[in-house]
Design a protein around this motif. Sequence first.
Motif, short mmCIF file in Angstrom:
data_model
loop_
_atom_site.label_atom_id
_atom_site.label_comp_id
_atom_site.label_asym_id
_atom_site.label_seq_id
_atom_site.Cartn_x
_atom_site.Cartn_y
_atom_site.Cartn_z
N LEU A 1 33.45 46.55 42.29
CA LEU A 1 34.08 45.32 41.85
C LEU A 1 33.65 45.01 40.42
O LEU A 1 32.47 45.04 40.10
N VAL A 2 34.63 44.69 39.57
CA VAL A 2 34.36 44.32 38.18
C VAL A 2 34.79 42.87 38.00
O VAL A 2 35.96 42.54 38.23
N SER A 3 33.85 42.00 37.60
CA SER A 3 34.17 40.58 37.54
C SER A 3 33.47 39.90 36.38
O SER A 3 32.34 40.24 36.01
N SER A 4 34.15 38.91 35.81
CA SER A 4 33.54 38.07 34.77
C SER A 4 32.94 36.81 35.38
O SER A 4 32.35 36.00 34.68
N MET A 5 33.10 36.65 36.68
CA MET A 5 32.62 35.45 37.38
C MET A 5 31.45 35.80 38.29
O MET A 5 31.34 36.92 38.80
N THR A 6 30.58 34.83 38.51
CA THR A 6 29.51 34.99 39.48
C THR A 6 30.07 34.67 40.87
O THR A 6 30.63 33.59 41.08
N ILE A 7 29.92 35.60 41.78
CA ILE A 7 30.48 35.43 43.13
C ILE A 7 29.34 35.09 44.09
O ILE A 7 28.36 35.83 44.19
N SER A 8 29.47 33.97 44.79
CA SER A 8 28.42 33.57 45.72
C SER A 8 28.40 34.51 46.92
O SER A 8 29.44 35.04 47.33
N PRO A 9 27.24 34.74 47.52
CA PRO A 9 27.11 35.69 48.63
C PRO A 9 28.03 35.37 49.80
O PRO A 9 28.54 36.29 50.47
N GLU A 10 28.26 34.06 50.08
CA GLU A 10 29.10 33.72 51.23
C GLU A 10 30.56 34.12 51.02
O GLU A 10 31.32 34.26 52.00
N ASN A 11 30.96 34.30 49.74
CA ASN A 11 32.34 34.72 49.46
C ASN A 11 32.48 36.24 49.37
O ASN A 11 33.60 36.75 49.18
N MET A 12 31.37 36.96 49.49
CA MET A 12 31.40 38.41 49.37
C MET A 12 31.10 39.04 50.73
O MET A 12 29.95 38.99 51.21
N PRO A 13 32.10 39.60 51.40
CA PRO A 13 31.85 40.25 52.70
C PRO A 13 30.81 41.37 52.56
O PRO A 13 30.83 42.12 51.58
N PRO A 14 29.90 41.48 53.49
CA PRO A 14 28.85 42.51 53.40
C PRO A 14 29.41 43.92 53.45
O PRO A 14 30.38 44.19 54.18
N LYS A 15 28.82 44.80 52.69
CA LYS A 15 29.13 46.24 52.67
C LYS A 15 30.59 46.55 52.28
O LYS A 15 31.08 47.64 52.55
N LEU A 16 31.23 45.58 51.64
CA LEU A 16 32.61 45.82 51.22
C LEU A 16 32.64 46.69 49.97
O LEU A 16 33.44 47.62 49.86
N PHE A 17 31.74 46.39 49.02
CA PHE A 17 31.69 47.14 47.77
C PHE A 17 30.41 47.97 47.70
O PHE A 17 29.35 47.56 48.20
N ASP A 18 30.52 49.10 47.06
CA ASP A 18 29.35 49.96 46.86
C ASP A 18 28.53 49.53 45.65
O ASP A 18 27.36 49.87 45.53
N ALA A 19 29.17 48.77 44.73
CA ALA A 19 28.47 48.28 43.55
C ALA A 19 29.32 47.21 42.89
O ALA A 19 30.51 47.06 43.18
N THR A 20 28.69 46.45 42.01
CA THR A 20 29.40 45.44 41.22
C THR A 20 29.03 45.60 39.75
O THR A 20 27.91 46.00 39.43
N ALA A 21 29.97 45.28 38.87
CA ALA A 21 29.73 45.32 37.42
C ALA A 21 30.23 44.01 36.82
O ALA A 21 31.20 43.43 37.29
N THR A 22 29.54 43.57 35.79
CA THR A 22 29.86 42.29 35.16
C THR A 22 30.56 42.50 33.83
O THR A 22 30.17 43.34 33.03
N LYS A 23 31.59 41.71 33.58
CA LYS A 23 32.26 41.72 32.27
C LYS A 23 31.52 40.76 31.33
O LYS A 23 30.98 39.75 31.77
N PRO A 24 31.52 41.03 30.01
CA PRO A 24 32.11 42.21 29.38
C PRO A 24 31.34 43.48 29.76
O PRO A 24 30.12 43.48 29.79
N VAL A 25 32.09 44.52 30.05
CA VAL A 25 31.50 45.76 30.55
C VAL A 25 30.79 46.49 29.42
O VAL A 25 31.36 46.71 28.35
N ARG A 26 29.53 46.84 29.66
CA ARG A 26 28.81 47.72 28.74
C ARG A 26 29.18 49.15 29.13
O ARG A 26 28.85 49.60 30.25
N ASN A 27 29.84 49.86 28.26
CA ASN A 27 30.44 51.15 28.61
C ASN A 27 29.44 52.13 29.21
O ASN A 27 29.70 52.75 30.26
#
Length: 617
Positions: A433-459
Motif C-alpha cells: 500500500l502506498v499512501s500519503s495519509m496516516t492510516i489508523s490500525p482499526e481501519n487496516m485489516p490485519p495481514k492484508l498488505f505485505d508492506a506499506t510505503a509513505t508518499k512522497p516516495v523515496r525511490n
Amino acid sequence: MLLSIWETRRILRLLEGSKYQRVWRILQLLMGFFLVGYAGIATLVIFELESWILILTGVVFFSGGLFVYLVVRSGYLSMAELQATKDAAMEARQAKEIAEASNRAKSEFLAMMSHEIRTPMNGVIGFANLLSDSRLDEQQRDHVRTIISSGDSLLTIINDILDFSKLDAEKVDLERRPVAVRHVIEDVLDLQAASAHAKGLELLYWMAPDVPEGIMGDETRLRQILLNLSGNAVKFTESGSIEIAVEREANSDLITFHVRDTGAGIPADKVDRLFMPFTQVDASVTRTHGGTGLGLAICRRLVGLKGGEINLASELGKGSDFHFTLPMEEADVADQVQQRVALPMSEIEGVLKGRRVLVVDDAEANRRLMVRLLSAYGVETLAVDGAASARRALAEQKFDLALLDYVMPQVDGITLAQKIRGLPGNPCPILILVSSMTISPENMPPKLFDATATKPVRNMQLLMLITRTLTGGTVTPDAAQKTKAKVKLAKTHPLNILVAEDNPVNLKLITQILKSNGYEPTTAMNGELALVTLRERKFDLVLMDMLMPVMDGVSATVKLRAGEAGELNRKTSVYALTANASMEDRERCGEAGMNGFLSKPIHLAELLSALRSASEK
C-alpha cells in the motif's frame, strides 16, 4: 617659461586622474631614462657619444616643460579645470566609500536582527515541537501545528531578507563538496509533504539514468533553490502534482533541474517581472498568497553564482516548469547513498530484474514515475488507473507484486486489496500500500498488505522495500522505524554533554530535548564557566553558543583548543549552537576549532545527527 618647483608639483598632482595623465607619464619615463643615462656618461665619453646624450636629454626635458606650459599656461587646460577634475575624482572616491560603509552597516544590521529574531523563534518553534510529541486532543494538536507552521513561515521570511542582502553585497561564497543529488531532492519533498498533502497534491521526482548520483557543488544552496521553487509550486497549485526532475543535457556536461506543477500557469506578459526582487505576479494588496517576493530573485542569483541560468516555461491553465541548468562535475557519493539503503545495490538489481509488477494509481504522473523507476531496474511494469482496470489485468496475467495507491475514486486501495485477495489462483501474492495519509490500525485489516510505503516516495527506499518483500525480509520499515525511535538515543549513543548557553529559554529547550532522548546534560551560562567545567570533568560533546557574555563561544573554543582548560577535553567535539546562520559564522567556528554548526531554531534531526556523530568519534 620655466615654472616654479612648487607650482610644477601642484600641477602634476592635479594632472593625476585627468585625460593628460598618460602623456605626462610617458614624458616622466623618458626623463627618468635619460637621468639614468648621466650615471653612465663617463663610459659614453670613451665612445664619444656624450654630446648626443646631452642633446637628447635636453630635448626631453624641454618637451616636458613645454607640455606643462602648453597644458596650463596656453589654455588647453585651466587650473580651475584641473582642480574640478581632482575634486570630481575625490567625490567619486568618497561616494564609493560611503556606499561600501552603508552596505556594511546594512549587512551588520540585518545579521544582528536575524540573530535577535532567531533567538526567541528558537524557543517558540522548539517548545511547540516538544508539545506536539505530548498527549493532545485533535484540536490542541491542530493549534500546535499552526504555531509551528507560522513560525516556519516567519523564519523563511527572515532567511530570504538576510540572503538577499548578502547576495546584493556579493558576500555569498559557494562550497564545493560532493552532493548526493537524490538525497537533496528527497529531503526537499519531505519538507513540502505536509503542505502538499493538505491540498491533495502528489509529490514526485525523477532522475534520468544518465544523471550521476553525485555532483560537486554546494548542497545547502541547491536545497535552498529547490525548496524555493517547489514551495512556490505547492503554494500556487490547487490540484494535481508537483514533480522535480533531473536530466542531462545531450552531448554536454550540464544537468537541468525541473520543478513542474499543474497549477494555473503564468501569463507571458508577467514572466519578466517574476525574477525581479520584491515583486509577484499578483501584486495587489489583497493578493491570495503571501511572501516577500524575494524567493525567485534569490534563486536566479544563486544559480548565476553556480555558473548556470534559470528559466520558466508556462502555459495558462496547464501549469509551469521552472528549470535551471548547472555545470556537472561528477563526484563519488557511494558512502552517502549506501547509508540510506540497507541492501547493496547489486542485490536490489539482482532481485528486481525480470519481475512483473502491477501499479494501480489514479494519478497519471504517479503511474509514469513508477514505470520509469521500475523499468530502469529491469522490472516488467503495467500501470493502470483504478480498480476496474486492475481486476481486468489480474484476470489476464499473473504478477509478482502490486503497488496500490490508497486514495483513489470509487474504490480505495484497501478495498481493492480485499478484492484481489479474494480472486482465485492468487494472481498477485504480494501487495504493498502506498499512501500519503496516516492510516489508523482499526481501519487496516490485519495481514492484508505485505508492506506499506509513505508518499512522497523515496525511490531507493521503495526499491529496497520491494526487494525485501519479494525475498521475505523485513516488510514494514515504517513500523520498524517507530519501534527503533522508542529506544532513547542515549542508550545506543551514550554521551556526556556540556551545554554552554546564556539565554534561559534556549537553555531550557536544549536541556529538555536532550533529556527526552535520555541524556543528562551539564550546563554553563557563558564561555568562561564552560572552560572551568571542562577543566574539571571529561565530556564527549560541548554544545557552545556563539554569543555569550563574559566570554563568547568562539573565544572559549580557541582557548580550549590551545590547552588553557587543560588536556582533559582539549580534543572533545564542540558544536556551535547559534542564531547566527551565515557562511562567515560557519567559517569563524571552523577556524576556532569547532567540529560542527547547529543553527537556531534547532532542527531535531540535525541535533540527533550531531549526537550520533559525536558518539562515533
